[in-house]
Design a protein around this motif. Sequence first.
Motif, PDB file in Angstrom:
ATOM      1  N   VAL A   1      -8.238 -17.129  -1.919  1.00  0.00           N
ATOM      2  CA  VAL A   1     -10.104 -17.281  -1.162  1.00  0.00           C
ATOM      3  C   VAL A   1     -10.729 -17.425  -3.620  1.00  0.00           C
ATOM      4  CG1 VAL A   1     -12.531 -16.741  -2.087  1.00  0.00           C
ATOM      5  CG2 VAL A   1     -10.959 -15.877  -0.064  1.00  0.00           C
ATOM      6  N   VAL A   2      -9.585 -17.334  -4.509  1.00  0.00           N
ATOM      7  CA  VAL A   2      -9.629 -17.320  -6.190  1.00  0.00           C
ATOM      8  C   VAL A   2      -8.652 -18.719  -6.013  1.00  0.00           C
ATOM      9  CG1 VAL A   2      -8.751 -16.718  -7.717  1.00  0.00           C
ATOM     10  CG2 VAL A   2      -9.778 -15.142  -6.568  1.00  0.00           C
ATOM     11  N   LEU A   3      -7.822 -19.015  -5.459  1.00  0.00           N
ATOM     12  CA  LEU A   3      -6.930 -20.151  -5.482  1.00  0.00           C
ATOM     13  C   LEU A   3      -7.721 -21.074  -4.725  1.00  0.00           C
ATOM     14  CD1 LEU A   3      -3.591 -18.990  -5.159  1.00  0.00           C
ATOM     15  CD2 LEU A   3      -4.733 -19.870  -7.094  1.00  0.00           C
ATOM     16  N   ALA A   4      -8.633 -20.938  -4.002  1.00  0.00           N
ATOM     17  CA  ALA A   4      -9.423 -22.615  -3.545  1.00  0.00           C
ATOM     18  C   ALA A   4     -10.746 -22.528  -3.658  1.00  0.00           C
ATOM     19  CB  ALA A   4     -10.082 -21.495  -2.078  1.00  0.00           C
ATOM     20  N   VAL A   5     -11.505 -21.698  -5.077  1.00  0.00           N
ATOM     21  CA  VAL A   5     -12.531 -21.666  -5.533  1.00  0.00           C
ATOM     22  C   VAL A   5     -12.345 -21.877  -6.535  1.00  0.00           C
ATOM     23  CG1 VAL A   5     -14.444 -20.774  -7.086  1.00  0.00           C
ATOM     24  CG2 VAL A   5     -13.649 -19.766  -4.274  1.00  0.00           C
ATOM     25  N   ALA A   6     -11.186 -21.820  -7.770  1.00  0.00           N
ATOM     26  CA  ALA A   6     -10.643 -22.860  -8.937  1.00  0.00           C
ATOM     27  C   ALA A   6     -10.181 -24.460  -8.808  1.00  0.00           C
ATOM     28  CB  ALA A   6      -9.060 -21.916  -8.905  1.00  0.00           C
ATOM     29  N   ALA A   7      -9.769 -24.726  -7.487  1.00  0.00           N
ATOM     30  CA  ALA A   7      -9.262 -25.805  -6.441  1.00  0.00           C
ATOM     31  C   ALA A   7     -10.157 -26.542  -6.384  1.00  0.00           C
ATOM     32  CB  ALA A   7      -8.646 -25.774  -5.675  1.00  0.00           C
ATOM     33  N   LEU A   8     -11.604 -26.563  -5.879  1.00  0.00           N
ATOM     34  CA  LEU A   8     -12.677 -26.877  -5.768  1.00  0.00           C
ATOM     35  C   LEU A   8     -14.048 -26.775  -6.879  1.00  0.00           C
ATOM     36  CD1 LEU A   8     -14.346 -25.202  -2.571  1.00  0.00           C
ATOM     37  CD2 LEU A   8     -13.427 -27.682  -2.673  1.00  0.00           C
ATOM     38  N   LEU A   9     -13.239 -26.342  -8.145  1.00  0.00           N
ATOM     39  CA  LEU A   9     -13.429 -26.273  -9.342  1.00  0.00           C
ATOM     40  C   LEU A   9     -12.813 -27.434 -10.354  1.00  0.00           C
ATOM     41  CD1 LEU A   9     -15.190 -23.532 -10.723  1.00  0.00           C
ATOM     42  CD2 LEU A   9     -16.203 -24.711  -9.708  1.00  0.00           C
ATOM     43  N   ALA A  10     -11.479 -27.416  -9.901  1.00  0.00           N
ATOM     44  CA  ALA A  10     -11.432 -28.531 -10.762  1.00  0.00           C
ATOM     45  C   ALA A  10     -10.540 -29.653 -10.246  1.00  0.00           C
ATOM     46  CB  ALA A  10      -9.081 -28.040 -10.824  1.00  0.00           C
ATOM     47  N   ALA A  11     -11.067 -29.490  -9.323  1.00  0.00           N
ATOM     48  CA  ALA A  11     -10.446 -31.255  -8.243  1.00  0.00           C
ATOM     49  C   ALA A  11     -11.561 -32.510  -9.042  1.00  0.00           C
ATOM     50  CB  ALA A  11     -11.164 -30.957  -7.061  1.00  0.00           C
ATOM     51  N   PRO A  12     -12.968 -32.105  -8.663  1.00  0.00           N
ATOM     52  CA  PRO A  12     -13.392 -32.956  -9.777  1.00  0.00           C
ATOM     53  C   PRO A  12     -12.839 -33.631 -11.269  1.00  0.00           C
ATOM     54  CG  PRO A  12     -15.061 -31.691  -8.715  1.00  0.00           C
ATOM     55  CD  PRO A  12     -14.208 -30.788  -8.710  1.00  0.00           C
ATOM     56  N   ALA A  13     -12.869 -32.413 -11.964  1.00  0.00           N
ATOM     57  CA  ALA A  13     -12.058 -32.531 -13.174  1.00  0.00           C
ATOM     58  C   ALA A  13     -11.601 -33.933 -13.041  1.00  0.00           C
ATOM     59  CB  ALA A  13     -12.118 -31.162 -14.132  1.00  0.00           C
ATOM     60  N   LEU A  14     -10.587 -33.200 -12.529  1.00  0.00           N
ATOM     61  CA  LEU A  14      -9.161 -34.144 -12.786  1.00  0.00           C
ATOM     62  C   LEU A  14      -9.042 -35.138 -11.640  1.00  0.00           C
ATOM     63  CD1 LEU A  14      -6.798 -30.491 -11.259  1.00  0.00           C
ATOM     64  CD2 LEU A  14      -6.725 -32.083 -13.238  1.00  0.00           C
ATOM     65  N   TYR A  15     -10.242 -35.101 -10.947  1.00  0.00           N
ATOM     66  CA  TYR A  15     -10.201 -37.150 -10.268  1.00  0.00           C
ATOM     67  C   TYR A  15     -10.918 -37.732 -11.717  1.00  0.00           C
ATOM     68  CZ  TYR A  15     -12.820 -40.803  -7.659  1.00  0.00           C
ATOM     69  OH  TYR A  15     -12.753 -41.885  -7.645  1.00  0.00           O
ATOM     70  N   GLY A  16     -12.210 -37.199 -12.345  1.00  0.00           N
ATOM     71  CA  GLY A  16     -12.490 -37.891 -13.251  1.00  0.00           C
ATOM     72  C   GLY A  16     -11.714 -38.637 -14.409  1.00  0.00           C
ATOM     73  N   ALA A  17     -10.212 -37.424 -14.828  1.00  0.00           N
ATOM     74  CA  ALA A  17      -9.519 -37.912 -15.630  1.00  0.00           C
ATOM     75  C   ALA A  17      -8.091 -38.524 -15.536  1.00  0.00           C
ATOM     76  CB  ALA A  17      -8.965 -36.160 -16.134  1.00  0.00           C
ATOM     77  N   ALA A  18      -8.556 -38.990 -14.170  1.00  0.00           N
ATOM     78  CA  ALA A  18      -7.449 -39.673 -13.816  1.00  0.00           C
ATOM     79  C   ALA A  18      -8.298 -41.063 -13.546  1.00  0.00           C
ATOM     80  CB  ALA A  18      -6.977 -39.589 -12.327  1.00  0.00           C
TER      81      ALA A  18
END
Length: 78
Positions: free
Chosen positions: A9-26
Amino acid sequence: MNTFLDLLVVLAVAALLAAPALYGAARDHHLDRQIRAARQGARAPGTTKRPRPGNRPARPVSPWAGTLSGKPLGPPRT
């Protein structure tokens, strides 16, 4: 088993929080590459060569263009 599920659950929440930032950086990196290529005069990969809209020769505009009566609005242009 609860500890493993808590970790997932912690990894899933972390992935959901990090995904938009990683997409924007790319996306930002991709735009930077396109801008750099445009400044160097090369075409960016994946783009087609099209004429720019501002490169057309200017047409002479008659002084009465856009009027309903067909009469000139002012003195003729030189």
